[in-house]
Design an enzyme around this catalytic site. Sequence first.
Site, mmCIF file in Angstrom:
data_model
loop_
_atom_site.group_PDB
_atom_site.id
_atom_site.type_symbol
_atom_site.label_atom_id
_atom_site.label_comp_id
_atom_site.label_asym_id
_atom_site.label_seq_id
_atom_site.Cartn_x
_atom_site.Cartn_y
_atom_site.Cartn_z
ATOM 1 N N HIS A 175 0.830 -0.969 0.597
ATOM 2 C CA HIS A 175 0.163 -0.438 0.072
ATOM 3 C C HIS A 175 1.011 0.803 -0.386
ATOM 4 O O HIS A 175 0.657 2.410 -0.394
ATOM 5 C CB HIS A 175 -0.667 0.034 1.442
ATOM 6 C CG HIS A 175 -1.740 -1.201 1.448
ATOM 7 N ND1 HIS A 175 -1.933 -1.451 0.667
ATOM 8 C CD2 HIS A 175 -1.733 -2.110 2.316
ATOM 9 C CE1 HIS A 175 -3.936 -2.723 1.004
ATOM 10 N NE2 HIS A 175 -2.818 -3.150 2.138
ATOM 11 N N HIS B 40 4.746 6.636 7.355
ATOM 12 C CA HIS B 40 4.754 6.465 5.684
ATOM 13 C C HIS B 40 4.095 7.520 4.557
ATOM 14 O O HIS B 40 3.450 8.616 4.843
ATOM 15 C CB HIS B 40 3.380 5.335 5.062
ATOM 16 C CG HIS B 40 1.966 5.084 6.029
ATOM 17 N ND1 HIS B 40 1.947 6.001 7.224
ATOM 18 C CD2 HIS B 40 1.174 6.332 5.505
ATOM 19 C CE1 HIS B 40 0.567 6.037 7.152
ATOM 20 N NE2 HIS B 40 0.152 6.000 6.314
ATOM 21 N N HIS C 282 2.030 8.922 1.259
ATOM 22 C CA HIS C 282 1.067 8.459 -0.059
ATOM 23 C C HIS C 282 1.144 9.586 -0.972
ATOM 24 O O HIS C 282 0.941 10.930 -0.578
ATOM 25 C CB HIS C 282 -0.666 9.526 0.270
ATOM 26 C CG HIS C 282 -0.837 8.662 1.263
ATOM 27 N ND1 HIS C 282 -2.013 7.632 1.837
ATOM 28 C CD2 HIS C 282 -0.559 8.857 3.170
ATOM 29 C CE1 HIS C 282 -2.063 6.880 2.438
ATOM 30 N NE2 HIS C 282 -1.473 7.924 4.119
ATOM 31 N N HIS D 167 2.835 10.228 6.158
ATOM 32 C CA HIS D 167 1.862 10.539 7.475
ATOM 33 C C HIS D 167 2.973 9.615 8.786
ATOM 34 O O HIS D 167 3.299 8.720 8.728
ATOM 35 C CB HIS D 167 1.260 9.815 7.257
ATOM 36 C CG HIS D 167 -0.757 10.083 6.635
ATOM 37 N ND1 HIS D 167 -1.571 9.380 6.110
ATOM 38 C CD2 HIS D 167 -0.445 11.895 6.814
ATOM 39 C CE1 HIS D 167 -2.286 10.196 5.417
ATOM 40 N NE2 HIS D 167 -1.638 11.610 5.777
ATOM 41 N N THR E 72 -7.283 6.042 7.572
ATOM 42 C CA THR E 72 -7.538 6.539 6.107
ATOM 43 C C THR E 72 -7.731 4.979 5.468
ATOM 44 O O THR E 72 -7.466 4.931 4.247
ATOM 45 C CB THR E 72 -6.582 7.698 5.498
ATOM 46 O OG1 THR E 72 -5.576 7.380 5.458
ATOM 47 C CG2 THR E 72 -6.979 8.848 6.330
HETATM 48 ZN ZN LIG Z 1 -1.357 7.380 5.708
#
Ligand SMILES: [Zn+2]
Length: 313
Positions: free
Chosen positions: A89, A120, A122, A139, A223
């Site tokens: 992810h 991490h 995004h 994040h 999220t």
């Molecule tokens: Zn995140």
Amino acid sequence: MSVCRLQLIASLMFFELVSSNLYKEPLWNYDDETNWPGLNCKEGGKRQSPIDIRTTDVIKDYTKKFIKYGSLKLNGYHRVLVSGINNGHTVQFSTEGEEAIHPTVTGGPLEHRYRLEQLHFHWLSEHSVNGNKYPMEIHFVHVRADLAVGDALGSKDGLAILSVFCNVQAELDDRQEEASAEIMQYIPKLLDTGDRISGVLLDMTKLMSPNLGSYYTYAGSLTSPECNEAVIWIIFDTPIYFSDSDYRKFGKVGVGRHNFRSLQRLNHHLVFQPVDSHINTPQIVRIFDEAFKMFAEFFRNINAFMSNGLRTS
Ligand SMILES: [Zn+2]
């Protein structure tokens, strides 16, 4: 089902989010949010994240309704021992070693002390400001230091996520270059799902916003599954920078077509900012234009990648 069992399941769900020790195939993906596990993800709650932050609706917190605990204080982010993983992810760096020396954050809207579990990325950003997204959002996921992870997931303020927007420009100055290099040296080692590295020392202050006194904050959710409504979000408005070429390297990281959750309906979301913060928005639109062109190129590259059968996830 017993409370213990439920807590164990919650812990396991969170495990994918916080742990670098065990890799398993992702149970969900960003292409089909309707099939995410967790009632909050499916039905939506009152405080789901991410959201579009409308600066005209942001409340300057003169009465200390939400930002009750003075200025934000970050401790121990200079030399952090982490392991990195591509979990299918995102690219994630999780704290290793003794909990007692993990970085912590206090103050601002946080009544408690929170310990860093992982950071991490995004790309594009998950939150947007006045309808505009940034090229990337980092994040920093923290858990309340006085709670076990399972309990934190069930608590309305069990987690604190510090969020840093990333902008992209052609050339970086020396200081920006140094910040970018701090993380970019590891990205090429985490291109495929399941790739991992350990024993990395990160200076996370380089990945933090240069202005910790200026942020948006609200009570929201994770999220990713199970979208627990347990997060105090602190989203710095001053971004850090990556170069065009560094940003393109994220396009080679195998996480599917994209890795951001769709914007959630505004519901019981009251967004606050510190009284002395100076929110500056106009440049976002201009920069996003550039980022959007780049992102379109990513899709082309990723599609080519997939049709060549080189993607491993
Ligand atoms: Zn995140």
